[in-house]
Design a protein around this motif. Structure first.
Motif, PDB file in Angstrom:
ATOM      1  N   VAL A  59      -6.085 -50.382 -51.610  1.00  0.00           N
ATOM      2  CA  VAL A  59      -4.871 -50.537 -50.873  1.00  0.00           C
ATOM      3  C   VAL A  59      -4.863 -51.517 -49.372  1.00  0.00           C
ATOM      4  O   VAL A  59      -4.287 -52.124 -48.608  1.00  0.00           O
ATOM      5  N   PHE A  60      -6.340 -50.751 -48.873  1.00  0.00           N
ATOM      6  CA  PHE A  60      -6.532 -51.238 -47.577  1.00  0.00           C
ATOM      7  C   PHE A  60      -7.764 -52.652 -47.381  1.00  0.00           C
ATOM      8  O   PHE A  60      -9.254 -51.799 -46.680  1.00  0.00           O
ATOM      9  N   ALA A  61      -7.894 -53.076 -48.646  1.00  0.00           N
ATOM     10  CA  ALA A  61      -8.826 -54.132 -48.884  1.00  0.00           C
ATOM     11  C   ALA A  61      -8.833 -55.112 -47.227  1.00  0.00           C
ATOM     12  O   ALA A  61      -7.728 -55.633 -47.152  1.00  0.00           O
ATOM     13  N   PRO A  62      -9.739 -55.377 -47.112  1.00  0.00           N
ATOM     14  CA  PRO A  62     -10.057 -56.607 -45.873  1.00  0.00           C
ATOM     15  C   PRO A  62      -9.549 -57.413 -46.019  1.00  0.00           C
ATOM     16  O   PRO A  62      -9.392 -58.018 -47.299  1.00  0.00           O
ATOM     17  N   LYS A  63      -8.969 -58.582 -45.435  1.00  0.00           N
ATOM     18  CA  LYS A  63      -8.570 -59.838 -44.744  1.00  0.00           C
ATOM     19  C   LYS A  63      -9.961 -60.531 -46.011  1.00  0.00           C
ATOM     20  O   LYS A  63     -11.122 -61.052 -45.067  1.00  0.00           O
ATOM     21  N   LYS A  64      -9.988 -61.403 -46.728  1.00  0.00           N
ATOM     22  CA  LYS A  64     -11.273 -62.346 -47.755  1.00  0.00           C
ATOM     23  C   LYS A  64     -11.171 -63.402 -46.656  1.00  0.00           C
ATOM     24  O   LYS A  64     -10.137 -64.022 -46.290  1.00  0.00           O
ATOM     25  N   ALA A  65     -12.179 -63.731 -45.975  1.00  0.00           N
ATOM     26  CA  ALA A  65     -12.809 -64.791 -44.859  1.00  0.00           C
ATOM     27  C   ALA A  65     -12.304 -65.532 -45.780  1.00  0.00           C
ATOM     28  O   ALA A  65     -12.575 -66.142 -47.008  1.00  0.00           O
ATOM     29  N   GLN A  66     -12.036 -66.397 -44.882  1.00  0.00           N
ATOM     30  CA  GLN A  66     -11.053 -68.338 -46.101  1.00  0.00           C
ATOM     31  C   GLN A  66     -12.481 -69.238 -45.743  1.00  0.00           C
ATOM     32  O   GLN A  66     -12.140 -69.688 -43.578  1.00  0.00           O
ATOM     33  N   HIS A  67     -12.792 -70.183 -45.298  1.00  0.00           N
ATOM     34  CA  HIS A  67     -14.063 -70.949 -45.046  1.00  0.00           C
ATOM     35  C   HIS A  67     -13.798 -72.015 -45.335  1.00  0.00           C
ATOM     36  O   HIS A  67     -13.935 -72.653 -46.471  1.00  0.00           O
ATOM     37  N   PRO A  68     -14.401 -73.492 -45.141  1.00  0.00           N
ATOM     38  CA  PRO A  68     -13.583 -74.613 -45.290  1.00  0.00           C
ATOM     39  C   PRO A  68     -14.438 -74.312 -46.650  1.00  0.00           C
ATOM     40  O   PRO A  68     -16.074 -74.092 -46.615  1.00  0.00           O
TER      41      PRO A  68
END
Length: 118
Positions: free
Chosen positions: A18-27
């Motif tokens: 439910v409270f999963a952190p946002k996944k990093a978006q890399h180039p």
């Protein structure tokens, strides 16, 4: 005791979902570099272990694709005991320069990942 542990484990997994952190978006180029660098890493874990969840959340936040290995399976547990020296999770297997290092403790694993990939 096992029933209580099972219930708490499921609660941890639900809250994490439910409270999963946002996944990093890399180039794409940087993500490919990260994927190449993490090929030699493996995380031995138990699915509902709160310390393992803490490390997996860091992996997600940093956008790292590290192989996870269920240490409850007999062959993986035996490998962890034989090669790492003890059956304790989370444990990060680091293979660099033809040498293998076994890093225990969630705090140490997170510190290593942040220093190497920040």
């Amino acid at each position: 005791m096992n029933a209580l542990r099972w219930i708490v484990g499921r609660l941890i997994l639900i809250l994490n979902a439910v409270f999963a952190p946002k996944k990093a978006q890399h180039p794409a180029e940087h993500q490919a570099w990260l994927d190449q660098q993490t090929k030699t890493l493996a995380l031995y874990e138990y699915e509902a272990c709160p310390f393992c969840v803490k490390v997996r959340r860091t992996l997600r936040r940093q956008g790292l694709n590290i192989q996870t290995i269920n240490a409850k399976q007999a062959e993986h547990k035996a490998e962890l005991a034989k090669m790492g020296g003890k059956v304790q999770v989370p444990c990060l297997r680091i293979e660099e320069n033809n040498q293998v290092q076994w890093l225990y403790e969630s705090k140490s694993i997170i510190q290593y990942l942040e220093q190497r990939f920040a």
